[in-house]
Design a protein around this motif. Sequence first.
Motif, PDB file in Angstrom:
ATOM      1  N   VAL A 104       0.841  -1.205   0.000  1.00 56.76           N
ATOM      2  CA  VAL A 104       0.000   0.000   0.000  1.00 56.76           C
ATOM      3  C   VAL A 104       0.870   1.246   0.000  1.00 56.76           C
ATOM      4  O   VAL A 104       0.617   2.201  -0.748  1.00 56.76           O
ATOM      5  CB  VAL A 104      -0.968  -0.019   1.211  1.00 56.76           C
ATOM      6  CG1 VAL A 104      -1.635   1.322   1.404  1.00 56.76           C
ATOM      7  CG2 VAL A 104      -2.012  -1.110   1.038  1.00 56.76           C
ATOM      8  N   LEU A 105       1.919   1.245   0.825  1.00 57.87           N
ATOM      9  CA  LEU A 105       2.820   2.398   0.867  1.00 57.87           C
ATOM     10  C   LEU A 105       3.514   2.604  -0.477  1.00 57.87           C
ATOM     11  O   LEU A 105       3.694   3.738  -0.932  1.00 57.87           O
ATOM     12  CB  LEU A 105       3.846   2.233   1.982  1.00 57.87           C
ATOM     13  CG  LEU A 105       3.300   2.362   3.412  1.00 57.87           C
ATOM     14  CD1 LEU A 105       4.383   2.030   4.429  1.00 57.87           C
ATOM     15  CD2 LEU A 105       2.738   3.750   3.651  1.00 57.87           C
ATOM     16  N   LYS A 106       3.885   1.513  -1.112  1.00 55.76           N
ATOM     17  CA  LYS A 106       4.528   1.597  -2.422  1.00 55.76           C
ATOM     18  C   LYS A 106       3.570   2.201  -3.446  1.00 55.76           C
ATOM     19  O   LYS A 106       3.947   3.074  -4.228  1.00 55.76           O
ATOM     20  CB  LYS A 106       4.973   0.197  -2.866  1.00 55.76           C
ATOM     21  CG  LYS A 106       5.663   0.158  -4.194  1.00 55.76           C
ATOM     22  CD  LYS A 106       6.046  -1.268  -4.560  1.00 55.76           C
ATOM     23  CE  LYS A 106       6.595  -1.345  -5.961  1.00 55.76           C
ATOM     24  NZ  LYS A 106       6.855  -2.730  -6.367  1.00 55.76           N
ATOM     25  N   GLN A 107       2.317   1.747  -3.423  1.00 60.81           N
ATOM     26  CA  GLN A 107       1.317   2.287  -4.350  1.00 60.81           C
ATOM     27  C   GLN A 107       1.075   3.770  -4.092  1.00 60.81           C
ATOM     28  O   GLN A 107       0.940   4.560  -5.035  1.00 60.81           O
ATOM     29  CB  GLN A 107       0.008   1.510  -4.235  1.00 60.81           C
ATOM     30  CG  GLN A 107       0.071   0.113  -4.800  1.00 60.81           C
ATOM     31  CD  GLN A 107      -1.216  -0.674  -4.563  1.00 60.81           C
ATOM     32  OE1 GLN A 107      -2.101  -0.225  -3.853  1.00 60.81           O
ATOM     33  NE2 GLN A 107      -1.292  -1.853  -5.142  1.00 60.81           N
ATOM     34  N   LEU A 108       1.030   4.152  -2.810  1.00 63.35           N
ATOM     35  CA  LEU A 108       0.837   5.565  -2.487  1.00 63.35           C
ATOM     36  C   LEU A 108       2.003   6.413  -2.985  1.00 63.35           C
ATOM     37  O   LEU A 108       1.810   7.514  -3.499  1.00 63.35           O
ATOM     38  CB  LEU A 108       0.652   5.747  -0.979  1.00 63.35           C
ATOM     39  CG  LEU A 108      -0.692   5.318  -0.403  1.00 63.35           C
ATOM     40  CD1 LEU A 108      -0.670   5.413   1.118  1.00 63.35           C
ATOM     41  CD2 LEU A 108      -1.813   6.160  -0.969  1.00 63.35           C
ATOM     42  N   ALA A 109       3.223   5.892  -2.821  1.00 64.35           N
ATOM     43  CA  ALA A 109       4.399   6.628  -3.286  1.00 64.35           C
ATOM     44  C   ALA A 109       4.364   6.784  -4.803  1.00 64.35           C
ATOM     45  O   ALA A 109       4.666   7.860  -5.336  1.00 64.35           O
ATOM     46  CB  ALA A 109       5.676   5.910  -2.840  1.00 64.35           C
ATOM     47  N   GLU A 110       3.997   5.710  -5.505  1.00 60.59           N
ATOM     48  CA  GLU A 110       3.897   5.785  -6.968  1.00 60.59           C
ATOM     49  C   GLU A 110       2.823   6.786  -7.383  1.00 60.59           C
ATOM     50  O   GLU A 110       3.018   7.562  -8.324  1.00 60.59           O
ATOM     51  CB  GLU A 110       3.580   4.407  -7.544  1.00 60.59           C
ATOM     52  CG  GLU A 110       4.725   3.427  -7.447  1.00 60.59           C
ATOM     53  CD  GLU A 110       4.344   2.017  -7.853  1.00 60.59           C
ATOM     54  OE1 GLU A 110       3.156   1.768  -8.142  1.00 60.59           O
ATOM     55  OE2 GLU A 110       5.239   1.153  -7.891  1.00 60.59           O
ATOM     56  N   LYS A 111       1.722   6.792  -6.655  1.00 60.26           N
ATOM     57  CA  LYS A 111       0.632   7.719  -6.980  1.00 60.26           C
ATOM     58  C   LYS A 111       1.089   9.160  -6.751  1.00 60.26           C
ATOM     59  O   LYS A 111       0.812  10.041  -7.558  1.00 60.26           O
ATOM     60  CB  LYS A 111      -0.587   7.393  -6.113  1.00 60.26           C
ATOM     61  CG  LYS A 111      -1.805   8.185  -6.467  1.00 60.26           C
ATOM     62  CD  LYS A 111      -3.002   7.751  -5.649  1.00 60.26           C
ATOM     63  CE  LYS A 111      -4.240   8.541  -6.022  1.00 60.26           C
ATOM     64  NZ  LYS A 111      -5.397   8.129  -5.251  1.00 60.26           N
ATOM     65  N   ARG A 112       1.796   9.399  -5.630  1.00 58.65           N
ATOM     66  CA  ARG A 112       2.298  10.739  -5.346  1.00 58.65           C
ATOM     67  C   ARG A 112       3.262  11.204  -6.430  1.00 58.65           C
ATOM     68  O   ARG A 112       3.218  12.354  -6.863  1.00 58.65           O
ATOM     69  CB  ARG A 112       2.989  10.741  -3.983  1.00 58.65           C
ATOM     70  CG  ARG A 112       2.306  11.641  -3.007  1.00 58.65           C
ATOM     71  CD  ARG A 112       3.060  11.760  -1.708  1.00 58.65           C
ATOM     72  NE  ARG A 112       2.183  11.238  -0.674  1.00 58.65           N
ATOM     73  CZ  ARG A 112       2.503  10.344   0.217  1.00 58.65           C
ATOM     74  NH1 ARG A 112       3.718   9.866   0.251  1.00 58.65           N
ATOM     75  NH2 ARG A 112       1.645   9.931   1.093  1.00 58.65           N
ATOM     76  N   GLU A 113       4.139  10.313  -6.851  1.00 57.45           N
ATOM     77  CA  GLU A 113       5.111  10.652  -7.897  1.00 57.45           C
ATOM     78  C   GLU A 113       4.389  10.991  -9.197  1.00 57.45           C
ATOM     79  O   GLU A 113       4.738  11.951  -9.884  1.00 57.45           O
ATOM     80  CB  GLU A 113       6.085   9.490  -8.110  1.00 57.45           C
ATOM     81  CG  GLU A 113       7.156   9.768  -9.135  1.00 57.45           C
ATOM     82  CD  GLU A 113       8.070  10.919  -8.754  1.00 57.45           C
ATOM     83  OE1 GLU A 113       8.565  11.595  -9.682  1.00 57.45           O
ATOM     84  OE2 GLU A 113       8.284  11.158  -7.551  1.00 57.45           O
TER      85      GLU A 113
END
Length: 181
Positions: A104-113
């Motif tokens: 989930v954290l990885k997906q959030l980071a990708e979304k933020r980027e």
Amino acid sequence: MASTVAAYKEKMKEMSMLSLICSCFYSQPHPNSIYQYGDMEVKPINKRASGQSFEVILKAPADLSPDRPQPLASPPKKKDLSLDELQKRLEAAEDRRKYQEAQVLKQLAEKREHEREVLHKALQENNNFSKIAEEKLTYKMEVSKENREAYLSALKLRLREKEMHAAEVRRNKELQAELSG
């Protein structure tokens, strides 16, 4: 309850199609007629004016023969787990939770980027639009200034031509006055 419903469904399947079709043609059931199908009785009821109604009575099965549905067996009891097995399961569950959290954290980071990239691109497009709009405005102002200057120059030229023509007309009148007078 489940066995009663299953028995009812089974008996409805066994009911002859001819009796069902005939009941559609004869809206009034025969008085005091009772139909019996194994451990099920069907009694017509004359209480409805809008159609037929029946009372279905299911009898308790006398024996548990193989053709009758068997009651559901209770699920096998779980064996008692040892403390080590419980600890292993808890650790495995914690590992799964940590893995899912990392995903989930990885997906959030990708979304933020991705959002940053989109914002950066939008800012660039906005700056480009502003530059283009400013250049167009400057060009229009320069063209407008040039057009005003050209228009004023043309007016001055026409004014000079009219003054020269007026001077020529005055000279011609003076010459005519001298000649006639």
